[in-house]
Design a protein around this motif. Structure first.
Motif, mmCIF file in Angstrom:
data_model
loop_
_atom_site.group_PDB
_atom_site.id
_atom_site.type_symbol
_atom_site.label_atom_id
_atom_site.label_comp_id
_atom_site.label_asym_id
_atom_site.label_seq_id
_atom_site.Cartn_x
_atom_site.Cartn_y
_atom_site.Cartn_z
ATOM 1 N N ASN A 207 0.822 -1.200 0.000
ATOM 2 C CA ASN A 207 0.000 0.000 0.000
ATOM 3 C C ASN A 207 0.857 1.251 0.000
ATOM 4 O OD1 ASN A 207 -1.630 2.222 1.619
ATOM 5 N ND2 ASN A 207 -3.073 0.857 0.614
ATOM 6 N N SER B 111 -5.138 1.220 -11.201
ATOM 7 C CA SER B 111 -4.519 1.758 -9.982
ATOM 8 C C SER B 111 -4.356 0.722 -8.888
ATOM 9 C CB SER B 111 -5.357 2.931 -9.440
ATOM 10 O OG SER B 111 -5.327 4.005 -10.336
ATOM 11 N N PRO C 158 -5.977 0.176 -6.048
ATOM 12 C CA PRO C 158 -5.842 0.781 -4.712
ATOM 13 C C PRO C 158 -6.268 -0.169 -3.601
ATOM 14 C CG PRO C 158 -7.843 1.562 -5.777
ATOM 15 C CD PRO C 158 -7.127 0.709 -6.783
ATOM 16 N N LEU D 101 -9.718 2.946 -1.033
ATOM 17 C CA LEU D 101 -10.456 3.777 -1.965
ATOM 18 C C LEU D 101 -11.271 4.786 -1.158
ATOM 19 C CD1 LEU D 101 -11.099 4.061 -5.019
ATOM 20 C CD2 LEU D 101 -13.009 2.500 -4.651
ATOM 21 N N SER E 62 -7.928 7.854 -5.036
ATOM 22 C CA SER E 62 -6.800 7.302 -4.289
ATOM 23 C C SER E 62 -5.618 8.220 -4.524
ATOM 24 C CB SER E 62 -6.478 5.871 -4.743
ATOM 25 O OG SER E 62 -6.083 5.859 -6.107
ATOM 26 N N ASN F 238 -1.871 9.343 -5.469
ATOM 27 C CA ASN F 238 -0.883 8.965 -6.472
ATOM 28 C C ASN F 238 0.339 9.855 -6.273
ATOM 29 O OD1 ASN F 238 0.660 8.771 -8.887
ATOM 30 N ND2 ASN F 238 -1.150 8.139 -10.026
ATOM 31 N N SER G 102 -10.529 -3.871 -2.173
ATOM 32 C CA SER G 102 -10.206 -2.485 -1.836
ATOM 33 C C SER G 102 -11.122 -2.062 -0.692
ATOM 34 C CB SER G 102 -10.428 -1.557 -3.036
ATOM 35 O OG SER G 102 -9.557 -1.862 -4.090
#
Length: 253
Positions: free
Chosen positions: A43, A159, A161, A164, A180, A182, A242
């Motif tokens: 993560n 992505s 993630p 979220l 999310s 970046n 997620s």
């Protein structure tokens, strides 16, 4: 086509105009799930300050503000604080992972996803100077859109993630914003500006309303779940999940 994209990005920025380095979550359960999910090494938030010893899960509590919070170090960009208003869940300093207090907030499948060894929780009482205005001037983070996705499938497949975030529409007919973080570098327009990039999907159908997880199958089919009690153990490890976190506010506590 360009005008449509510009209008969407303008709308997104308008929804984030109150953002000021703080994200308030609606419940302690959401905060606990956020902390546990952030401990996963892949993560991005774990890589930016919430990594370390995976068997030690720290839940800082500010007894003056009555909040549990996590401080996410974003290097030169600044600091992001995720918090929840809550009374103390315990006066103990150390809680084992199988403590009944922790089990109140997690079901067995969530425990299977979150715990892999002999994890334990530390509950230190800490007041962060930033939260109590000890600093003369706080450098705020500006959010800019990196990727704007046109379908939830595109967002999740690209992505991937673990977490979220959802900014629910203020009115029933207003879309929700799924995003999310970046960490793509961005040159600021001003020298004193701190910019954090986000990946975004505008959800007009409110598919995440009342949901806690988004499950992605091997064929990239998405399923929105209120919980994972009914998910088989095989599915837990075959599918990707997620965590959906609905934001209560961007208010500083």
């Amino acid at each position: 086509m360009s005008t449509m994209i510009e209008e969407k990005i303008k709308y997104i920025k308008g929804r984030f105009q109150d953002f000021s380095n703080y994200i308030e979550l609606p419940s302690f359960r959401s905060f606990l799930l956020f902390t546990l999910t952030s401990k996963v090494p892949s993560n991005i938030l774990a890589q930016l300050g919430m990594g370390g010893n995976r068997e030690l899960i720290i839940l800082p509590y500010d007894p003056l503000l009555k909040i549990y919070y996590q401080k996410i170090n974003l290097f030169s960009i600044g600091t992001l604080i995720i918090y929840v208003q809550s009374d103390p869940i315990s006066e103990e300093f150390v809680l084992k992972r199988d403590n009944p207090i922790i089990k109140e907030y997690l079901n067995p499948n969530e425990e299977a996803l979150a715990f892999h060894g002999k994890e334990k929780f530390l509950l230190p009482k800490i007041s962060d100077g930033r939260l109590h205005d000890f600093l003369d001037k706080e450098e705020k983070i500006a959010l800019n859109v990196d990727d704007l996705f046109h379908s939830a499938e595109s967002f999740i497949a690209t992505s991937e993630p673990n977490i979220l975030f959802v900014l629910d529409g203020r009115e029933e007919n207003e879309p929700d914003i799924l995003f999310s973080f970046n960490m793509m570098p961005q040159m600021p327009m001003k020298l004193d500006q701190k910019i954090l990039m986000i990946d975004v999907y505008i959800d007009n159908e409110h598919k995440t309303r009342g949901m806690t997880y988004l499950k992605r199958e091997e064929d990239f089919t998405l399923t929105y779940l209120k919980g994972i009690k009914e998910v088989s153990h095989a599915d837990l490890y075959k599918s990707s999940f997620s965590l959906i976190l609905h934001i209560k506010s961007f208010t500083k506590p």
